[in-house]
Design a protein around this motif. Structure first.
Motif, PDB file in Angstrom:
ATOM      1  N   PHE A  10       0.823  -1.203   0.000  1.00  0.00           N
ATOM      2  CA  PHE A  10       0.000   0.000   0.000  1.00  0.00           C
ATOM      3  C   PHE A  10       0.857   1.253   0.000  1.00  0.00           C
ATOM      4  O   PHE A  10       0.536   2.220  -0.674  1.00  0.00           O
ATOM      5  N   ARG A  14       0.601   3.890  -2.926  1.00  0.00           N
ATOM      6  CA  ARG A  14       0.205   5.278  -2.678  1.00  0.00           C
ATOM      7  C   ARG A  14       1.289   6.235  -3.124  1.00  0.00           C
ATOM      8  O   ARG A  14       1.013   7.279  -3.707  1.00  0.00           O
ATOM      9  N   TYR A  28      -4.879   1.283 -13.473  1.00  0.00           N
ATOM     10  CA  TYR A  28      -4.632   0.497 -12.264  1.00  0.00           C
ATOM     11  C   TYR A  28      -3.441  -0.424 -12.509  1.00  0.00           C
ATOM     12  O   TYR A  28      -2.573  -0.587 -11.655  1.00  0.00           O
ATOM     13  N   ARG A  42      -5.901  -5.115  -8.558  1.00  0.00           N
ATOM     14  CA  ARG A  42      -6.981  -5.084  -7.561  1.00  0.00           C
ATOM     15  C   ARG A  42      -6.517  -4.501  -6.238  1.00  0.00           C
ATOM     16  O   ARG A  42      -7.295  -3.898  -5.510  1.00  0.00           O
ATOM     17  N   GLN A  43      -5.270  -4.709  -5.939  1.00  0.00           N
ATOM     18  CA  GLN A  43      -4.764  -4.196  -4.663  1.00  0.00           C
ATOM     19  C   GLN A  43      -4.667  -2.678  -4.704  1.00  0.00           C
ATOM     20  O   GLN A  43      -4.667  -2.008  -3.675  1.00  0.00           O
ATOM     21  N   VAL A  45      -6.881  -0.811  -5.753  1.00  0.00           N
ATOM     22  CA  VAL A  45      -8.191  -0.368  -5.288  1.00  0.00           C
ATOM     23  C   VAL A  45      -8.204  -0.263  -3.768  1.00  0.00           C
ATOM     24  O   VAL A  45      -8.647   0.726  -3.200  1.00  0.00           O
ATOM     25  N   TRP A  46      -7.673  -1.267  -3.147  1.00  0.00           N
ATOM     26  CA  TRP A  46      -7.640  -1.255  -1.687  1.00  0.00           C
ATOM     27  C   TRP A  46      -6.781  -0.117  -1.171  1.00  0.00           C
ATOM     28  O   TRP A  46      -7.100   0.530  -0.179  1.00  0.00           O
ATOM     29  N   ALA A  47      -5.688   0.092  -1.846  1.00  0.00           N
ATOM     30  CA  ALA A  47      -4.780   1.164  -1.426  1.00  0.00           C
ATOM     31  C   ALA A  47      -5.518   2.495  -1.489  1.00  0.00           C
ATOM     32  O   ALA A  47      -5.376   3.345  -0.615  1.00  0.00           O
ATOM     33  N   HIS A  49      -8.719   2.941  -1.269  1.00  0.00           N
ATOM     34  CA  HIS A  49      -9.739   2.968  -0.219  1.00  0.00           C
ATOM     35  C   HIS A  49      -9.122   3.342   1.120  1.00  0.00           C
ATOM     36  O   HIS A  49      -9.654   4.154   1.846  1.00  0.00           O
ATOM     37  N   GLY A  50      -7.982   2.717   1.394  1.00  0.00           N
ATOM     38  CA  GLY A  50      -7.316   2.947   2.663  1.00  0.00           C
ATOM     39  C   GLY A  50      -6.902   4.381   2.910  1.00  0.00           C
ATOM     40  O   GLY A  50      -7.022   4.893   4.007  1.00  0.00           O
ATOM     41  N   TRP A  57      -6.819  10.337  -6.240  1.00  0.00           N
ATOM     42  CA  TRP A  57      -7.521   9.123  -6.641  1.00  0.00           C
ATOM     43  C   TRP A  57      -8.174   9.258  -8.012  1.00  0.00           C
ATOM     44  O   TRP A  57      -8.325   8.292  -8.736  1.00  0.00           O
TER      45      TRP A  57
END
Length: 113
Positions: A10, A14, A28, A42-43, A45-47, A49-50, A57
DNA sequence: ACGTTGACGGATT
DNA sequence: TAATCCGCCAACG
């Protein structure tokens, strides 16, 4: 490049996203690759979100410049990008003009499908 | 501990 | 060209 695991991912993602300059966008997949995790789109996306809110973004779009964020958020993303000078062709960003490629990824550059 | 989910992407059929 | 499949891996229930 050594494949780091866990949370470091992450941080890397970021940091990578933060480097996307105003008026440019990245996919992405490109972000994941640049961060050192090829294929781990896909990860990303999580990054997002976090840390949502603290980084650009809106400069992360799907392959081909398509906005994947559904609903009002997708519309918002489009407006934000347009306010940065990004040109849209139909529902997608004009990648030919706004796709951001990291210098170190030059060799891996491939045209849009 | 285990199965499912997710703002995906690329290869295969 | 479109539909389907599979890999990616942290988070969540």
């Amino acid at each position: 490049m050594k494949r780091q695991t866990n949370i470091g991912m992450f941080v890397a993602v970021r940091a990578t996203i933060r480097k996307i300059p105003r008026g440019k966008v990245a996919t992405y997949g490109d972000v994941a690759y640049a961060a050192g995790f090829p294929g781990a789109a896909r990860q990303v996306v999580w990054a997002l979100h976090g840390s949502g809110g603290l980084l650009p973004w809106q400069r992360v779009v799907g392959a081909g410049g398509k906005i994947l964020l559904p609903g009002v958020q997708g519309a918002e993303q489009r407006l934000l990008l347009q306010s940065e000078g990004v040109v849209f062709i139909g529902l997608r960003v004009d990648m030919k003009q706004h796709r951001y490629t990291w210098p170190m990824l030059r060799k891996k550059f491939r045209g849009i499908k």
